[in-house]
Design a protein around this motif. Structure first.
Motif, PDB file in Angstrom:
ATOM      1  N   LEU A 152      -5.258  -6.504  -6.112  1.00  0.00           N
ATOM      2  CA  LEU A 152      -3.990  -5.622  -5.993  1.00  0.00           C
ATOM      3  C   LEU A 152      -2.941  -6.308  -6.273  1.00  0.00           C
ATOM      4  O   LEU A 152      -1.949  -5.850  -6.436  1.00  0.00           O
ATOM      5  CB  LEU A 152      -4.257  -4.652  -4.703  1.00  0.00           C
ATOM      6  N   ALA A 153      -3.161  -7.713  -5.874  1.00  0.00           N
ATOM      7  CA  ALA A 153      -1.648  -8.594  -6.117  1.00  0.00           C
ATOM      8  C   ALA A 153      -1.474  -8.418  -7.524  1.00  0.00           C
ATOM      9  O   ALA A 153      -0.174  -8.915  -7.743  1.00  0.00           O
ATOM     10  CB  ALA A 153      -2.047  -9.701  -5.353  1.00  0.00           C
ATOM     11  N   LYS A 154      -2.403  -8.334  -8.378  1.00  0.00           N
ATOM     12  CA  LYS A 154      -2.129  -8.531  -9.592  1.00  0.00           C
ATOM     13  C   LYS A 154      -1.563  -7.275 -10.349  1.00  0.00           C
ATOM     14  O   LYS A 154      -1.103  -7.072 -11.575  1.00  0.00           O
ATOM     15  CB  LYS A 154      -3.231  -8.875 -10.871  1.00  0.00           C
ATOM     16  N   ARG A 155      -1.583  -6.144  -9.720  1.00  0.00           N
ATOM     17  CA  ARG A 155      -1.082  -5.061 -10.075  1.00  0.00           C
ATOM     18  C   ARG A 155       0.293  -4.329  -9.382  1.00  0.00           C
ATOM     19  O   ARG A 155       0.474  -4.428  -8.417  1.00  0.00           O
ATOM     20  CB  ARG A 155      -2.186  -3.839  -9.954  1.00  0.00           C
ATOM     21  N   ALA A 156       1.086  -3.746 -10.209  1.00  0.00           N
ATOM     22  CA  ALA A 156       2.349  -3.293  -9.500  1.00  0.00           C
ATOM     23  C   ALA A 156       2.075  -1.803  -8.670  1.00  0.00           C
ATOM     24  O   ALA A 156       2.871  -1.757  -7.928  1.00  0.00           O
ATOM     25  CB  ALA A 156       3.538  -2.797 -10.757  1.00  0.00           C
ATOM     26  N   TRP A 157       0.978  -0.904  -9.045  1.00  0.00           N
ATOM     27  CA  TRP A 157       0.760  -0.095  -8.154  1.00  0.00           C
ATOM     28  C   TRP A 157      -0.786   0.190  -8.229  1.00  0.00           C
ATOM     29  O   TRP A 157      -1.402  -0.478  -9.219  1.00  0.00           O
ATOM     30  CB  TRP A 157       1.565   1.253  -8.884  1.00  0.00           C
ATOM     31  N   GLU A 158      -1.193   1.202  -7.573  1.00  0.00           N
ATOM     32  CA  GLU A 158      -2.777   1.584  -7.349  1.00  0.00           C
ATOM     33  C   GLU A 158      -2.680   3.132  -7.380  1.00  0.00           C
ATOM     34  O   GLU A 158      -1.978   3.975  -6.983  1.00  0.00           O
ATOM     35  CB  GLU A 158      -3.173   0.641  -6.399  1.00  0.00           C
ATOM     36  N   GLU A 159      -4.182   3.430  -7.870  1.00  0.00           N
ATOM     37  CA  GLU A 159      -4.320   4.820  -7.590  1.00  0.00           C
ATOM     38  C   GLU A 159      -4.665   5.190  -6.122  1.00  0.00           C
ATOM     39  O   GLU A 159      -5.209   4.186  -5.415  1.00  0.00           O
ATOM     40  CB  GLU A 159      -5.534   5.267  -8.698  1.00  0.00           C
ATOM     41  N   GLY A 160      -4.317   6.344  -5.894  1.00  0.00           N
ATOM     42  CA  GLY A 160      -4.509   6.845  -4.512  1.00  0.00           C
ATOM     43  C   GLY A 160      -6.040   6.860  -4.037  1.00  0.00           C
ATOM     44  O   GLY A 160      -6.651   7.531  -4.905  1.00  0.00           O
ATOM     45  N   ASN A 161      -6.519   6.594  -2.867  1.00  0.00           N
ATOM     46  CA  ASN A 161      -7.925   6.626  -2.468  1.00  0.00           C
ATOM     47  C   ASN A 161      -7.904   6.959  -0.960  1.00  0.00           C
ATOM     48  O   ASN A 161      -9.005   7.165  -0.641  1.00  0.00           O
ATOM     49  CB  ASN A 161      -8.744   5.213  -2.628  1.00  0.00           C
ATOM     50  N   ASN A 162      -7.046   7.426  -0.452  1.00  0.00           N
ATOM     51  CA  ASN A 162      -6.580   8.092   0.758  1.00  0.00           C
ATOM     52  C   ASN A 162      -7.580   7.169   1.913  1.00  0.00           C
ATOM     53  O   ASN A 162      -8.182   7.581   2.816  1.00  0.00           O
ATOM     54  CB  ASN A 162      -7.473   9.215   0.869  1.00  0.00           C
ATOM     55  N   LEU A 163      -7.126   5.893   1.803  1.00  0.00           N
ATOM     56  CA  LEU A 163      -7.698   4.781   2.894  1.00  0.00           C
ATOM     57  C   LEU A 163      -6.652   4.368   3.971  1.00  0.00           C
ATOM     58  O   LEU A 163      -7.042   3.284   4.524  1.00  0.00           O
ATOM     59  CB  LEU A 163      -8.315   3.687   1.892  1.00  0.00           C
ATOM     60  N   GLY A 164      -5.601   5.095   3.910  1.00  0.00           N
ATOM     61  CA  GLY A 164      -4.638   4.708   4.764  1.00  0.00           C
ATOM     62  C   GLY A 164      -3.589   3.606   4.187  1.00  0.00           C
ATOM     63  O   GLY A 164      -3.859   3.385   2.807  1.00  0.00           O
ATOM     64  N   GLY A 165      -2.855   3.076   5.255  1.00  0.00           N
ATOM     65  CA  GLY A 165      -2.017   2.021   4.687  1.00  0.00           C
ATOM     66  C   GLY A 165      -0.685   2.583   3.935  1.00  0.00           C
ATOM     67  O   GLY A 165       0.089   1.714   2.937  1.00  0.00           O
ATOM     68  N   LYS A 166      -0.407   3.738   4.344  1.00  0.00           N
ATOM     69  CA  LYS A 166       0.753   4.294   3.492  1.00  0.00           C
ATOM     70  C   LYS A 166       2.203   4.253   4.212  1.00  0.00           C
ATOM     71  O   LYS A 166       2.161   4.021   5.412  1.00  0.00           O
ATOM     72  CB  LYS A 166       0.457   5.886   3.244  1.00  0.00           C
ATOM     73  N   GLY A 167       3.248   4.042   3.392  1.00  0.00           N
ATOM     74  CA  GLY A 167       4.598   3.918   3.880  1.00  0.00           C
ATOM     75  C   GLY A 167       5.359   5.143   4.344  1.00  0.00           C
ATOM     76  O   GLY A 167       4.641   6.196   4.473  1.00  0.00           O
ATOM     77  N   GLU A 168       6.447   4.780   4.573  1.00  0.00           N
ATOM     78  CA  GLU A 168       7.384   6.087   5.176  1.00  0.00           C
ATOM     79  C   GLU A 168       7.726   7.068   4.235  1.00  0.00           C
ATOM     80  O   GLU A 168       8.250   8.113   4.404  1.00  0.00           O
ATOM     81  CB  GLU A 168       8.505   5.387   6.289  1.00  0.00           C
ATOM     82  N   TRP A 169       7.769   6.672   3.138  1.00  0.00           N
ATOM     83  CA  TRP A 169       8.316   7.724   1.961  1.00  0.00           C
ATOM     84  C   TRP A 169       7.411   7.957   0.810  1.00  0.00           C
ATOM     85  O   TRP A 169       6.622   6.980   0.522  1.00  0.00           O
ATOM     86  CB  TRP A 169       9.420   6.974   1.229  1.00  0.00           C
ATOM     87  N   ARG A 170       7.564   9.086   0.462  1.00  0.00           N
ATOM     88  CA  ARG A 170       6.673   9.423  -0.852  1.00  0.00           C
ATOM     89  C   ARG A 170       7.580  10.442  -1.737  1.00  0.00           C
ATOM     90  O   ARG A 170       8.311  11.161  -1.038  1.00  0.00           O
ATOM     91  CB  ARG A 170       5.082  10.173  -0.360  1.00  0.00           C
ATOM     92  N   ARG A 171       7.202  10.504  -2.870  1.00  0.00           N
ATOM     93  CA  ARG A 171       7.957  11.101  -3.887  1.00  0.00           C
ATOM     94  C   ARG A 171       7.192  11.926  -4.951  1.00  0.00           C
ATOM     95  O   ARG A 171       6.228  11.405  -5.198  1.00  0.00           O
ATOM     96  CB  ARG A 171       9.135  10.401  -4.205  1.00  0.00           C
ATOM     97  N   ARG A 172       7.532  12.940  -5.800  1.00  0.00           N
ATOM     98  CA  ARG A 172       7.076  13.458  -6.823  1.00  0.00           C
ATOM     99  C   ARG A 172       7.982  14.130  -7.555  1.00  0.00           C
ATOM    100  O   ARG A 172       9.040  14.372  -7.314  1.00  0.00           O
ATOM    101  CB  ARG A 172       5.898  14.568  -6.400  1.00  0.00           C
ATOM    102  N   ARG A 173       7.614  14.025  -8.850  1.00  0.00           N
ATOM    103  CA  ARG A 173       8.708  14.558  -9.870  1.00  0.00           C
ATOM    104  C   ARG A 173       8.410  16.188 -10.467  1.00  0.00           C
ATOM    105  O   ARG A 173       7.468  16.591 -10.586  1.00  0.00           O
ATOM    106  CB  ARG A 173       8.432  13.630 -11.145  1.00  0.00           C
TER     107      ARG A 173
END
Length: 502
Positions: free
Chosen positions: A465-486
């Motif tokens: 994960l350190a090599k990637r700028a983003w990851e696909e959602g797997n619903n394992l927790g660890g989510k921050g305080e903001w989310r957005r969609r376009r």
């Protein structure tokens, strides 16, 4: 040395009009004797002499009188009034085009009534040379002296047949119209009714050198310049209005079909001339054109043109050419009636204060930016800007909505990669939320690498994960305080209907 030889350049072809200012307080003339009866003005002069009145005005002005710019009390009061009404700084221009007259681009003094009055007087006293040249050109092309016009046509013919003589023309003008008259002024020729021996041509100069000086204020020459300046302003206004009336309608795309036809014709003509201009007999063209224009000003030709109603014929030909262009534009030009369309976007932001797994995201607002973790506004600690409801989102200025509702962008992965958004978790399916990743502070301190807080996922998963700028959602927790969609929506440009179609 005698300074009387220094004369201002003015036009003296017409008489100077009498300028008079009358009013109810002016002195009246008695019908019996024709003498002026004493009025209020005489009483005022007797009560306060001119010298004391001038001293009083100078004391009110607070500044010494300048030699060429006398400032009156009314000028100062009017200037102070204008300074209070007009802004002292330039109004910011919201349009994308630059204002070339703004003081940001041109460092010039601001408007001032005393400066305006002083500059006008100085300009009017020195503009006589331009009016002298203008009057001479009018006399030349109106055939007042036929020998002078024929001499001009002879010189013009030589220049057309041999264009290299153009380099000699400025030198010849300087010699014959500046230096020769100046020499004849200092060494005047002998009178014809006296013996030549009494006026020898050799020897010292007999007169002072000529000099050009401004016309004195309130003199006849000064008022002649004002008269000519007034008439020149009227001529320029008429010429400007005529050119705008003739050129603006077919070239400003008020009638887009007509302007498009004219644009195509001018483009084709420019391309043809670019290739064949060297084959045209330019000397003969300029020679015939110059002779024709000069001969058209002859009184006999003018009388013939008035007798044959040439102005009416020219207007008929102009109307015929315009109607031909209109028919050509209506038959061959097809303009697209479909308005220009674009796609606009809005980001729906949701926020949660708690970082636990059971905390729910709550709607926050709709913002034009995704408010990414590494965005400048996020780093600066600024809150996102936008509106709370979809109905409050307005179309851009000059555009209107092309469809009825907003559409969710299902390609969340594409816009995340396009904007290089980092530290987020992307949902490939479902509601397409792009959620901040909550990193463990202990992992951030170890080795400087970052990994999301996923409980059991460490080791190889952390390095991946350190090599990637983003990851696909797997619903394992660890989510921050903001989310957005376009969300996206189609807008179309608003067409402006022009009523002044020619």
């Amino acid at each position: 040395m005698n300074n009387n030889a220094s004369e201002p350049f003015v036009s003296r072809n017409e008489a100077v009009p009498i300028v008079s200012i009358t009013g109810p307080e002016d002195d009246a003339l008695t019908p019996e004797s024709g003498r002026r009866t004493p009025g209020k003005r005489d009483a005022f002069k007797q009560a306060l002499p001119t010298g004391k009145l001038k001293e009083k005005l100078d004391s009110l002005s607070g500044q010494p009188e300048m030699p060429e710019s006398p400032n009156t009390v009314s000028d100062r009061l009017f200037t102070m009034l204008l300074q209070q009404v007009l802004p002292s700084h330039d109004i910011p221009n919201s349009s994308p085009t630059k204002d070339r007259q703004s003081r940001k681009h041109v460092d010039r003094p601001g408007f001032s009534l005393p400066v305006m009055s002083n500059n006008f007087r100085r300009f009017n006293a020195r503009i006589g040379v331009a009016f002298v040249f203008q009057n001479r050109m009018i006399r030349l092309f109106s055939w007042k002296v036929p020998t002078q016009t024929l001499s001009f046509l002879t010189i013009y013919t030589f220049l057309c047949l041999e264009p290299t003589l153009l380099v000699v023309l400025p030198l010849a003008l300087c010699l014959f119209f500046i230096m020769v008259p100046a020499f004849l002024t200092r060494h005047p020729p002998p009178p014809s009714n006296h013996p030549t021996d009494l006026y020898p041509l050799a020897g010292p100069a007999l007169a002072p050198a000529p000099n050009i000086k401004p016309a004195p204020e309130l003199s006849k020459d000064f008022f002649r310049n004002m008269r000519d300046l007034q008439n020149s302003m009227e001529d320029f206004s008429r010429l400007h209005d005529s050119l705008v009336t003739f050129l603006a309608p077919p070239t400003n795309f008020s009638n887009e079909a007509l302007s498009s036809v004219l644009f195509l014709l001018l483009s084709a003509t420019a391309c043809v001339l670019f290739i064949t201009s060297h084959l045209l007999p330019w000397r003969a063209i300029f020679l015939i054109s110059g002779w024709s224009a000069t001969c058209a000003g002859h009184p006999a030709v003018q009388s013939l043109m008035h007798a044959t109603h040439t102005d009416t014929l020219i207007q008929d030909q102009e109307a015929t050419a315009r109607s031909w262009l209109l028919r050509l534009s209506n038959s061959d030009i097809t303009l697209s009636s479909a308005p220009e369309t674009r796609e606009v976007e809005i980001f729906e932001l949701q926020y949660r204060a708690m970082h636990t797994e059971d905390a729910e995201y709550e709607p926050f607002l709709f913002s034009p930016s995704p408010y990414a973790p590494l965005s400048p506004a996020r780093i600066a600690g600024n809150r996102p800007r936008g509106t709370r409801f979809f109905e409050d989102v307005q179309a851009p200025k000059g555009w209107r909505w092309g469809d009825k509702k907003w559409t969710l962008d299902l390609l969340s992965k594409e816009w995340v990669e396009e904007r290089c958004v980092t530290g987020v978790e992307v949902e490939i399916e479902g509601e397409r939320w792009v959620t901040d990743i909550l990193y463990d502070e202990e992992d951030l301190e170890e080795g400087g690498s970052s990994s999301p807080k996923h409980g059991k996922s460490k080791g190889k998963g952390k390095e991946k994960l350190a090599k990637r700028a983003w990851e696909e959602g797997n619903n394992l927790g660890g989510k921050g305080e903001w989310r957005r969609r376009r969300w996206v929506r189609i807008v179309e440009r608003i067409a402006i209907e022009n009523s002044g179609v020619s």
